[in-house]
Design a protein around this motif. Structure first.
Motif, PDB file in Angstrom:
ATOM      1  N   ALA A   1       0.812  -1.076   0.128  1.00 33.99           N
ATOM      2  CA  ALA A   1       0.045   0.108   0.011  1.00 33.99           C
ATOM      3  C   ALA A   1       0.691   1.191  -0.078  1.00 33.99           C
ATOM      4  CB  ALA A   1      -1.077   0.126   1.279  1.00 33.99           C
ATOM      5  N   GLN A   2       1.703   1.242   0.857  1.00 34.71           N
ATOM      6  CA  GLN A   2       2.751   2.341   0.796  1.00 34.71           C
ATOM      7  C   GLN A   2       3.634   2.530  -0.539  1.00 34.71           C
ATOM      8  OE1 GLN A   2       0.921   3.865   3.411  1.00 34.71           O
ATOM      9  NE2 GLN A   2       3.134   4.760   3.892  1.00 34.71           N
ATOM     10  N   MET A   3       3.956   1.371  -0.898  1.00 30.10           N
ATOM     11  CA  MET A   3       4.742   1.641  -2.303  1.00 30.10           C
ATOM     12  C   MET A   3       4.144   1.967  -3.407  1.00 30.10           C
ATOM     13  SD  MET A   3       7.887   0.631  -1.543  1.00 30.10           S
ATOM     14  CE  MET A   3       8.378   0.199  -3.117  1.00 30.10           C
ATOM     15  N   THR A   4       2.690   1.811  -3.243  1.00 28.89           N
ATOM     16  CA  THR A   4       1.525   2.329  -4.435  1.00 28.89           C
ATOM     17  C   THR A   4       1.711   3.594  -4.405  1.00 28.89           C
ATOM     18  OG1 THR A   4       0.435   0.090  -4.443  1.00 28.89           O
ATOM     19  CG2 THR A   4      -0.445   2.200  -5.292  1.00 28.89           C
ATOM     20  N   THR A   5       1.476   4.206  -2.989  1.00 30.47           N
ATOM     21  CA  THR A   5       1.218   5.695  -2.814  1.00 30.47           C
ATOM     22  C   THR A   5       2.567   6.519  -3.389  1.00 30.47           C
ATOM     23  OG1 THR A   5       1.688   5.574  -0.645  1.00 30.47           O
ATOM     24  CG2 THR A   5      -0.632   5.398  -1.240  1.00 30.47           C
ATOM     25  N   LEU A   6       3.731   5.713  -2.967  1.00 28.49           N
ATOM     26  CA  LEU A   6       5.017   6.515  -3.335  1.00 28.49           C
ATOM     27  C   LEU A   6       5.413   6.312  -4.634  1.00 28.49           C
ATOM     28  CD1 LEU A   6       7.103   5.408  -0.135  1.00 28.49           C
ATOM     29  CD2 LEU A   6       6.249   7.565  -0.334  1.00 28.49           C
ATOM     30  N   LEU A   7       5.228   5.455  -5.417  1.00 27.62           N
ATOM     31  CA  LEU A   7       5.551   5.110  -6.681  1.00 27.62           C
ATOM     32  C   LEU A   7       4.575   5.299  -8.008  1.00 27.62           C
ATOM     33  CD1 LEU A   7       8.012   2.000  -5.995  1.00 27.62           C
ATOM     34  CD2 LEU A   7       8.646   4.527  -6.111  1.00 27.62           C
ATOM     35  N   ILE A   8       3.344   5.103  -7.536  1.00 28.72           N
ATOM     36  CA  ILE A   8       2.451   5.153  -8.511  1.00 28.72           C
ATOM     37  C   ILE A   8       1.419   6.078  -8.496  1.00 28.72           C
ATOM     38  CG2 ILE A   8       0.614   3.777  -9.744  1.00 28.72           C
ATOM     39  CD1 ILE A   8       2.128   1.128  -8.406  1.00 28.72           C
TER      40      ILE A   8
ATOM     41  N   PHE B   1      -7.059   6.843  -0.931  1.00 29.55           N
ATOM     42  CA  PHE B   1      -8.161   5.914  -1.187  1.00 29.55           C
ATOM     43  C   PHE B   1      -7.529   4.556  -1.908  1.00 29.55           C
ATOM     44  CE2 PHE B   1     -10.545   9.792  -0.920  1.00 29.55           C
ATOM     45  CZ  PHE B   1     -11.296   9.379   0.029  1.00 29.55           C
ATOM     46  N   MET B   2      -6.651   4.989  -3.030  1.00 29.21           N
ATOM     47  CA  MET B   2      -5.919   3.838  -3.668  1.00 29.21           C
ATOM     48  C   MET B   2      -4.727   2.981  -2.544  1.00 29.21           C
ATOM     49  SD  MET B   2      -5.195   2.028  -6.314  1.00 29.21           S
ATOM     50  CE  MET B   2      -5.987   2.836  -7.673  1.00 29.21           C
TER      51      MET B   2
ATOM     52  N   ALA C   1      -5.575   2.400   0.520  1.00 25.84           N
ATOM     53  CA  ALA C   1      -6.385   1.930   1.272  1.00 25.84           C
ATOM     54  C   ALA C   1      -6.879   0.581   0.507  1.00 25.84           C
ATOM     55  CB  ALA C   1      -7.726   2.492   1.820  1.00 25.84           C
ATOM     56  N   LEU C   2      -7.345   0.750  -0.745  1.00 25.49           N
ATOM     57  CA  LEU C   2      -7.740  -0.290  -1.456  1.00 25.49           C
ATOM     58  C   LEU C   2      -6.674  -1.411  -1.612  1.00 25.49           C
ATOM     59  CD1 LEU C   2      -9.788  -1.716  -3.145  1.00 25.49           C
ATOM     60  CD2 LEU C   2      -9.004  -0.302  -5.304  1.00 25.49           C
ATOM     61  N   VAL C   3      -5.476  -1.038  -1.827  1.00 24.44           N
ATOM     62  CA  VAL C   3      -4.390  -1.833  -2.007  1.00 24.44           C
ATOM     63  C   VAL C   3      -3.925  -2.657  -0.733  1.00 24.44           C
ATOM     64  CG1 VAL C   3      -1.654  -2.218  -2.582  1.00 24.44           C
ATOM     65  CG2 VAL C   3      -3.282  -0.884  -4.161  1.00 24.44           C
ATOM     66  N   TYR C   4      -4.338  -2.022   0.390  1.00 25.71           N
ATOM     67  CA  TYR C   4      -4.147  -2.424   1.708  1.00 25.71           C
ATOM     68  C   TYR C   4      -5.032  -3.675   1.980  1.00 25.71           C
ATOM     69  CZ  TYR C   4      -3.658  -2.748   6.697  1.00 25.71           C
ATOM     70  OH  TYR C   4      -3.450  -2.961   8.183  1.00 25.71           O
ATOM     71  N   LEU C   5      -6.356  -3.136   1.774  1.00 22.49           N
ATOM     72  CA  LEU C   5      -7.359  -4.507   2.040  1.00 22.49           C
ATOM     73  C   LEU C   5      -7.169  -5.599   1.272  1.00 22.49           C
ATOM     74  CD1 LEU C   5     -10.595  -1.983   2.094  1.00 22.49           C
ATOM     75  CD2 LEU C   5      -9.599  -3.055   3.994  1.00 22.49           C
ATOM     76  N   LEU C   6      -6.703  -5.526  -0.123  1.00 22.26           N
ATOM     77  CA  LEU C   6      -6.507  -6.474  -1.024  1.00 22.26           C
ATOM     78  C   LEU C   6      -5.251  -7.427  -0.570  1.00 22.26           C
ATOM     79  CD1 LEU C   6      -7.126  -4.981  -4.611  1.00 22.26           C
ATOM     80  CD2 LEU C   6      -8.631  -6.489  -3.353  1.00 22.26           C
ATOM     81  N   ALA C   7      -4.327  -6.629  -0.015  1.00 24.01           N
ATOM     82  CA  ALA C   7      -3.310  -7.388   0.366  1.00 24.01           C
ATOM     83  C   ALA C   7      -3.349  -8.151   1.467  1.00 24.01           C
ATOM     84  CB  ALA C   7      -2.009  -6.221   0.570  1.00 24.01           C
TER      85      ALA C   7
END
Length: 499
Positions: free
Chosen positions: A442-449, A454-455, A457-463
């Motif tokens: 989740a943190q990698m998504t917000t830092l790199l993508i 909200f994105m 949080a979605l990645v965190y829930l899926l992971a």
């Protein structure tokens, strides 16, 4: 239906209700913070100290009597006559004492405000009296319904109350009524909620009554009341009072109020679970003694950890963007306070903060409850006196956090002498590990993508869901318990269950 099944059945309504309520309260907090701004939010927090403190004086252990005694009387007297007798007396006592304390606030508030250097706030005296009266009556009635495990009723009533509060708040903000409007919005909405509760309970209070054995009640009420009084040092209002005493800027108090308020919201799924667990643990202990209660205690705390730990972990790593997005740039500084507060609040919550005190009452260890709260309150106040002049609101959070953790660990140490709580530790460890691992992508998504909460949080829930599916932390026994209550769940829950 077993005790744990009843717990799960009621917690479903509790979670649904709390999600609805917290969404509405979240909207209220956003309107409130953006409308008042940093300084007036601090003034609002300062005003709430008065009704909150007097409410503690007015409790007299009545909520604890309901939680402890009503489940016992329902087992001993299925006709309900003894429980009806007790409820009638407790409602009368709360009504009479509340009126007396309204007079107390009217007489004493000028002296308090002069002492704190805030005599300009005297104009709020009447609205604070009404606020106190409302929260005192609502507390007893909501406790009664939760103790009787009528969580569907409580959830619907609280949701309606929060909706009305939001509606009135929006109206009064448009009319620019200031802090008065905020307080009156809550008072009107909660008054309607009280009328609903009274209408629902009136039918149950009619009928024959029988006086139960009340020998235990004075000591139980006294122990609970002493606990309540000595716990004042543990609540955030004591920190606000001392910050005012040390002349901390109102905007800094506003940051503190925002951080602790939002931190409390993160544990929304646990709101109301404590009284429910108290009732179920009391019944289990009455029937099965300490050995039976050990199993249900570990099940409840373990289940609660999977409801709270993931939320705390995500919020810890995203506190600043969360506050900035919701409350605006002016409250950005409260992000660091929220992350710091989550460390303490999250640890205390997953260790069973909502259950340890009630467990000690059930085990007849009331002196332990009182002394652990006295010690923790003194620790908090002493640390506040040292840290607030040096570090202002961060010092207040540090003092509160340390005292909170001390109290939970102190009470757990006593509980484990009679109740085997160790089996819950692996469950807590697994949940924390899953949450920490899930937050990495989740943190990698917000830092790199895409830097979007909200994105993230979605990645965190899926992971987190993928980890549950791969590692399968739940046992077949736990799956069967849920199957007996919600037949539709096992079709997907089996994916998280070990064969």
């Amino acid at each position: 239906m077993s005790s744990f099944q009843r717990f799960i059945s009621n917690i479903s309504w509790n979670i649904l209700g709390k999600v609805c309520v917290q969404v509405l309260l979240f909207g209220i907090s956003i309107l409130l913070a953006r409308y008042l701004g940093k300084e007036r939010l601090g003034v609002y927090a300062t005003l709430l100290v008065i009704p909150t403190f007097v409410r503690l004086l007015n409790q007299f252990g009545l909520e604890t009597i309901i939680n402890k005694k009503i489940p016992e009387l329902n087992v001993l007297d299925p006709s309900g006559g003894q429980a009806r007798y007790l409820i009638q007396r407790l409602l009368a006592i709360r009504g009479a004492s509340s009126i007396l304390f309204c007079a107390f606030i009217y007489v004493c508030s000028p002296y308090y405000m002069d002492f704190m250097g805030t005599p300009h706030l005297m104009g709020y005296r009447l609205v604070l009296i009404l606020y106190f009266l409302i929260i005192s009556l609502n507390s007893l009635l909501s406790t009664l319904f939760m103790t009787r495990l009528q969580y569907k009723t409580v959830s619907m009533a609280e949701t309606g109350c929060a909706f009305l509060n939001l509606a009135f708040l929006g109206l009064f903000i448009v009319l620019d009524f200031g802090i008065y409007g905020i307080l009156y919005a809550y008072i009107i909405a909660t008054a309607i909620n009280i009328l609903v509760y009274m209408w629902l309970v009136c039918g149950d209070l009619k009928g024959e009554t029988e006086a139960p054995d009340l020998k235990e009640l004075p000591s139980l009420a006294w122990a609970s009341y002493m606990l309540t009084l000595f716990s004042f040092g543990l609540i955030t209002q004591s920190d606000v009072m001392l910050m005012n005493y040390f002349q901390v800027a109102q905007e800094r108090i506003g940051f503190y109020h925002l951080a602790t308020g939002l931190g409390g919201m993160l544990a929304f799924v646990m709101m109301g679970v404590g009284p429910m667990a108290f009732s179920i643990l009391t019944e289990t202990y009455t029937r099965d003694s300490e050995k039976g209660m050990s199993k249900i205690w570990c099940q409840i705390v373990g289940f609660a950890s999977f409801l709270t730990v993931p939320i705390f972990v995500f919020a810890f790593f995203n506190a600043e963007p969360l506050i900035q997005m919701v409350y605006g740039e002016q409250f950005k500084e409260a992000g660091a306070l929220l992350s710091f507060y989550i460390l303490f609040l999250g640890a205390a919550t997953i260790l069973g903060m909502d259950f340890v005190t009630s467990t000690l009452f059930i085990l007849e260890r009331r002196n332990t409850v009182i002394w652990s709260n006295v010690e923790s309150s003194l620790i908090n106040i002493l640390l506040n006196l040292i840290l607030i002049p040096l570090y202002q609101e961060m010092g207040a959070l540090t003092a509160t956090g340390i005292s909170m953790i001390y109290m939970v660990l102190r009470q757990l140490y006593i509980i484990r002498k009679q109740v085997d709580v160790m089996p819950v530790l692996p469950v807590l460890g697994k949940c924390l590990l899953f949450s920490l691992v899930a937050v990495v992508p989740a943190q990698m998504t917000t830092l790199l993508i895409w830097d979007n909460i909200f994105m993230g949080a979605l990645v965190y829930l899926l992971a987190f869901a993928m980890l549950l599916a791969v590692l399968k932390p739940f046992t077949r026994e736990q799956s069967e318990v849920l199957k007996g209550i919600h037949p539709e769940l096992p079709s997907w829950l089996n994916g998280f269950t070990r064969v």
